[in-house]
Write an enzyme that holds these catalytic residues in place. Structure first.
Site, short mmCIF file in Angstrom:
data_model
loop_
_atom_site.label_atom_id
_atom_site.label_comp_id
_atom_site.label_asym_id
_atom_site.label_seq_id
_atom_site.Cartn_x
_atom_site.Cartn_y
_atom_site.Cartn_z
N HIS A 245 -30.33 30.24 -17.66
CA HIS A 245 -31.27 29.22 -17.21
C HIS A 245 -32.67 29.82 -17.17
CE1 HIS A 245 -27.44 27.45 -15.60
NE2 HIS A 245 -27.97 26.42 -16.23
N GLY B 212 -19.21 33.59 -9.22
CA GLY B 212 -20.41 33.14 -9.93
C GLY B 212 -21.64 33.10 -9.02
N LEU B 213 -22.73 32.59 -9.57
CA LEU B 213 -24.00 32.48 -8.84
C LEU B 213 -23.83 31.74 -7.51
CD1 LEU B 213 -27.18 32.30 -8.67
CD2 LEU B 213 -27.02 30.32 -10.18
N VAL B 214 -23.21 30.57 -7.56
CA VAL B 214 -23.07 29.76 -6.35
C VAL B 214 -21.99 30.32 -5.42
CG1 VAL B 214 -22.71 27.42 -5.45
CG2 VAL B 214 -23.84 27.73 -7.66
N GLY B 215 -20.88 30.77 -6.01
CA GLY B 215 -19.78 31.32 -5.20
C GLY B 215 -20.21 32.54 -4.41
N ASP C 36 -42.20 22.12 -25.43
CA ASP C 36 -41.82 21.99 -24.03
C ASP C 36 -40.54 21.16 -23.97
OD1 ASP C 36 -43.91 23.30 -22.76
OD2 ASP C 36 -45.19 21.53 -22.71
N TYR D 45 -19.68 18.30 -21.57
CA TYR D 45 -19.76 18.85 -20.21
C TYR D 45 -20.10 17.74 -19.21
CZ TYR D 45 -21.99 21.73 -16.51
OH TYR D 45 -22.37 22.32 -15.33
P1 NDP Z 1 -21.17 30.85 -13.02
O1 NDP Z 1 -21.13 30.80 -14.50
O2 NDP Z 1 -22.09 31.83 -12.35
O3 NDP Z 1 -19.69 31.07 -12.47
C1 NDP Z 1 -18.61 30.35 -12.99
C2 NDP Z 1 -17.40 30.66 -12.15
O4 NDP Z 1 -16.28 29.91 -12.63
C3 NDP Z 1 -17.00 32.13 -12.20
O5 NDP Z 1 -16.53 32.52 -10.92
C4 NDP Z 1 -15.85 32.13 -13.21
O6 NDP Z 1 -14.93 33.19 -13.01
C5 NDP Z 1 -15.19 30.80 -12.88
N1 NDP Z 1 -14.41 30.25 -13.99
C6 NDP Z 1 -14.89 29.81 -15.20
N2 NDP Z 1 -13.87 29.39 -15.97
C7 NDP Z 1 -12.72 29.55 -15.24
C8 NDP Z 1 -11.34 29.32 -15.49
N3 NDP Z 1 -10.93 28.80 -16.66
N4 NDP Z 1 -10.45 29.63 -14.53
C9 NDP Z 1 -10.85 30.16 -13.35
N5 NDP Z 1 -12.14 30.40 -13.03
C10 NDP Z 1 -13.07 30.10 -13.98
O7 NDP Z 1 -21.48 29.38 -12.52
P2 NDP Z 1 -22.45 28.88 -11.36
O8 NDP Z 1 -22.15 29.59 -10.08
O9 NDP Z 1 -23.83 28.84 -11.91
O10 NDP Z 1 -21.97 27.36 -11.25
C11 NDP Z 1 -21.04 26.93 -10.28
C12 NDP Z 1 -20.95 25.42 -10.39
O11 NDP Z 1 -22.25 24.88 -10.22
C13 NDP Z 1 -20.44 24.92 -11.74
O12 NDP Z 1 -19.54 23.88 -11.53
C14 NDP Z 1 -21.71 24.42 -12.43
O13 NDP Z 1 -21.41 23.37 -13.32
C15 NDP Z 1 -22.53 23.96 -11.26
N6 NDP Z 1 -23.98 23.91 -11.44
C16 NDP Z 1 -24.71 25.04 -11.72
C17 NDP Z 1 -26.08 24.97 -11.86
C18 NDP Z 1 -26.92 26.18 -12.14
O14 NDP Z 1 -28.15 26.03 -12.28
N7 NDP Z 1 -26.34 27.37 -12.22
C19 NDP Z 1 -26.80 23.69 -11.73
C20 NDP Z 1 -25.95 22.58 -11.40
C21 NDP Z 1 -24.60 22.70 -11.27
P3 NDP Z 1 -15.17 34.66 -13.71
O15 NDP Z 1 -16.39 35.24 -13.05
O16 NDP Z 1 -13.95 35.42 -13.38
O17 NDP Z 1 -15.36 34.37 -15.16
#
Ligand code: NDP
Length: 322
Positions: free
Chosen positions: A187, A15-18, A278, A144
């Site tokens: 977002h 994901g974004l953070v990962g 807004d 959530y």
């Molecule tokens: P993303 O939606 O970009 O990524 C989500 C990740 O979680 C993906 O790697 C996805 O895998 C994995 N995932 C989701 N469901 C499952 C599951 N059932 N089993 C295994 N893996 C799963 O999220 P972000 O990077 O944006 O967010 C990361 C964290 O940061 C989250 O906990 C979110 O709540 C938190 N957060 C994010 C913010 C933001 O602005 N983006 C703000 C504050 C907190 P796959 O790619 O394979 O689907």
């Protein structure tokens, strides 16, 4: 003697953070990977963390010493409003499976990711870490939010009952490469970048909803990634830590639009549709606790971070999430 080997498992690694954590581990001289560390980035293809057996199999396979837990069911406003139960249950199950296995496999430290939307809806500003459980969260995504609050409850209980070192961080709005650039279910920053790009491509106006006056704290995903790694290495408390830019670095939605237009090189018609509502005017969070513990941390200036994000978007537009 060579340092003991660490295996750091990053759930939600795609994901974004990962992806930002992976970038910092591979590229940053201060916060990057160290000798003896093995970083493992999980995606949902490695196993569904909602499933206890699949989660256990992952822990058996990698035997992590540390976990950065990012994986979550995340969605936009309408997705949340329509399915609060799903967001509550799926995230509760994911978090329970990850923390239970972390305890069973003797993981030394877990840093889980919460979100500022978990704070009480009716509160005073700036928000700080002491306020997490002081009133109900906003009604739109209470499923959530409550599931994320329960991580803090579990961290406390795992520590009290078993001495586990499980903690959590609370980031504000994140943006950067690898975001979800969908026009509706995204977002504010990635959605507007995509909208401006289409206006540029099609020669149509770039129209922003609302007055542009609301203020937000945005954190660049690569800054957040550095702070996650710092938290894993240095933060000693079980209670959550807000990861945010300072209060003075709040930016208005108009500033966001202006910066996107500049970064995109968009020269067409750009205006605000003030007939659209807004959101909340501001949701300021305090980063005082973070800065007292890590006073030298330098945040990337907003425009620099936005430029890098727009460049990444343009380079990857054919393959990204949108
Ligand atoms: P993303 O939606 O970009 O990524 C989500 C990740 O979680 C993906 O790697 C996805 O895998 C994995 N995932 C989701 N469901 C499952 C599951 N059932 N089993 C295994 N893996 C799963 O999220 P972000 O990077 O944006 O967010 C990361 C964290 O940061 C989250 O906990 C979110 O709540 C938190 N957060 C994010 C913010 C933001 O602005 N983006 C703000 C504050 C907190 P796959 O790619 O394979 O689907």
């Amino acid at each position: 003697m060579s340092p003991a080997k660490s295996v750091i498992l990053v759930t939600g690694g795609s994901g974004l953070v990962g992806k930002a954590i992976q970038w910092v581990v591979e590229n940053d001289s201060k916060y990057g990977g160290r000798e003896g560390e093995e970083w493992v980035y999980l995606t949902s293809k490695d196993g569904n963390l909602i499933d206890p057996a699949a989660t256990k199999a992952i822990f058996e396979k990698y035997r992590p010493t540390h976990v950065i837990h990012l994986a979550a069911k995340v969605g936009g406003l309408f997705g949340n409003m329509a399915a609060n139960l799903d967001y509550f249950r799926d995230n509760l199950l994911i978090n329970d499976n990850v923390l239970h296995n972390a305890k069973e496999f003797g993981v030394k430290k877990v840093v889980s990711c919460l979100s500022t939307c978990i704070f009480p809806d009716k509160t005073s500003y700036p928000i700080d870490e002491t306020m997490v459980h002081q009133g109900p969260p906003h009604d739109s995504n209470y499923g959530y939010s409550h599931s994320k609050r329960m991580v803090d409850v579990m961290n406390r209980a795992y520590n009290q009952q078993y001495g586990c070192n499980f903690t959590s961080v609370i980031p504000t709005n994140v943006f950067g490469p690898h975001d979800n650039f969908h026009l509706v279910n995204s977002h504010v920053i990635p959605g507007l970048i995509h909208k401006c790009y289409l206006a540029q491509e099609n020669g149509t106006p770039f129209i922003m909803a609302g007055t542009g006056r609301p203020l937000r704290q945005f954190i660049y995903s690569r800054d957040l990634a550095k702070l996650f790694i710092w938290t894993l290495r240095e933060y000693q408390e079980i209670t959550p830590l807000i990861l945010s830019v300072p209060e003075e670095e709040e930016v208005s939605i108009k500033q966001v639009g202006d910066s996107i237009v500049k970064a995109m090189g968009y020269t067409g018609d750009y205006r605000f549709d003030t007939s659209k509502a807004d959101g909340q005017y501001k949701k300021t969070a305090s980063n005082k606790k973070l800065m007292s513990l890590n006073p030298d941390f330098q945040f990337t200036p907003f425009d620099v971070a936005l430029n890098e994000t727009v460049e990444w978007f343009k380079e990857n537009v054919d393959t990204i999430r949108k």
